[in-house]
Design an enzyme around this catalytic site. Sequence first.
Site, PDB file in Angstrom:
ATOM      1  N   LYS A 239      39.904  38.686  28.352  1.00  0.00           N
ATOM      2  CA  LYS A 239      40.987  38.289  29.251  1.00  0.00           C
ATOM      3  C   LYS A 239      41.266  36.821  28.949  1.00  0.00           C
ATOM      4  CE  LYS A 239      42.367  38.696  34.090  1.00  0.00           C
ATOM      5  NZ  LYS A 239      43.655  39.342  33.874  1.00  0.00           N
TER       6      LYS A 239
HETATM    7  N1  PPE Z   1      45.651  44.589  32.135  1.00  0.00           N
HETATM    8  C1  PPE Z   1      46.035  43.298  32.102  1.00  0.00           C
HETATM    9  C2  PPE Z   1      46.792  42.810  30.915  1.00  0.00           C
HETATM   10  C3  PPE Z   1      45.724  42.460  33.165  1.00  0.00           C
HETATM   11  O1  PPE Z   1      46.112  41.190  33.132  1.00  0.00           O
HETATM   12  C4  PPE Z   1      45.015  42.980  34.271  1.00  0.00           C
HETATM   13  C5  PPE Z   1      44.683  42.104  35.432  1.00  0.00           C
HETATM   14  C6  PPE Z   1      44.632  44.337  34.265  1.00  0.00           C
HETATM   15  C7  PPE Z   1      44.957  45.091  33.159  1.00  0.00           C
HETATM   16  C8  PPE Z   1      43.845  44.947  35.369  1.00  0.00           C
HETATM   17  O2  PPE Z   1      42.506  44.479  35.352  1.00  0.00           O
HETATM   18  P1  PPE Z   1      41.630  44.400  36.683  1.00  0.00           P
HETATM   19  O3  PPE Z   1      42.199  43.312  37.495  1.00  0.00           O
HETATM   20  O4  PPE Z   1      40.256  44.112  36.195  1.00  0.00           O
HETATM   21  O5  PPE Z   1      41.740  45.718  37.364  1.00  0.00           O
HETATM   22  N2  PPE Z   1      45.620  41.101  35.670  1.00  0.00           N
HETATM   23  C9  PPE Z   1      45.264  39.988  36.511  1.00  0.00           C
HETATM   24  C10 PPE Z   1      46.252  38.864  36.393  1.00  0.00           C
HETATM   25  C11 PPE Z   1      47.608  39.110  36.933  1.00  0.00           C
HETATM   26  C12 PPE Z   1      48.445  37.854  36.897  1.00  0.00           C
HETATM   27  O6  PPE Z   1      49.679  37.947  37.020  1.00  0.00           O
HETATM   28  O7  PPE Z   1      47.906  36.766  36.766  1.00  0.00           O
HETATM   29  C13 PPE Z   1      45.015  40.426  37.933  1.00  0.00           C
HETATM   30  O8  PPE Z   1      45.445  41.489  38.336  1.00  0.00           O
HETATM   31  O9  PPE Z   1      44.345  39.671  38.639  1.00  0.00           O
END
Ligand code: PPE
Length: 318
Positions: A162
Amino acid sequence: MARELYPEVRWIWMNGRLVEFEKATVHTMTHALHYGSGVFEGIRAYNTPRGPAVFRLPEHVKRLFNSAKIYRMELPISREEVTEAILETIRANEFGACYIRPLVYRGFGPMGVNPLPSPVDISIAAWPWGRYLGEEAIERGVEVCVSSWRRAAPSTFPATAKATGNYLNAQLIKMEALANGYVEGIGLDVQGNVSEGSGENLFLVKDGALLTPSIAASLLSGITRDAVMTLARELGIEVREQQVPRGLLYTCDELFFTGTAAEITPIRSVDRIPVGDGRPGEVTRRVIAAFHAAIHGEDGDRHGWLTPVGVPVAREVS
Ligand code: PPE
């Protein structure tokens, strides 16, 4: 300083201490600003019958350290210390439900692509964050498109990390979607199979089964995604991680995003083609109910997903 954007935030944790919101700044020659050399997390805390608690905190901290590992960043503090710093940041701001953003980045050092001589800095911010994809999103579902931008191939940027730099691709997907009147865009991988949204994982319901693209499809292995798969299986729903061809987006019965910020957000159309009958479906609603119970500890926290923040009474924030 856009203080009014975050009126509730008093303290930000930076490199081992809490600093006032106004003082949480960095130098313009910070490596991460020039070269995208940062990794981060998005975490939520919720109010539960036993007080505020953080959802799946150890999993988020673990992923943060793994993201850092891929980019050869050595954190100056341990996982336990990061965990405690996150809880301390929530407590200092007297938040109940909030969103938490730990950021590990290459700080001020000699200019040049090589990140290794720059220090590894850490900050943790927390703020109240409402509906990520709009107020109506959960009830009515959102309108999305398939992006013309592809997700990065595994041989370019590892989606497993990430990393801040990955979000340039996410921004292209998001801005194109907004420019065309959609709330969000879905990225395909380089093969043309479905990957994920700009900041969310994706689930489809087809003939009663729950499908989600496998982690080989250039996506972030979401912690909400994992929770949803666990909860759905417990509900007796068949769950499959598999390759998802684009066409399935238009013929599936239900479709939804998952993510810490987005939580579970139903999708009501893709490229203006209605998903099912254009309303959040039965499986989506069952999964949302189970997720809601889990994050608020209404299921007795039977998965051990909640870490108490450790303040008895949270300050009320709008
Ligand atoms: N894919 C991506 C690309 C992503 O950024 C997130 C979280 C997810 C999947 C889902 O992952 P999880 O949160 O572990 O279920 N994105 C984070 C950032 C969003 C933002 O705009 O900043 C979030 O949801 O916190």
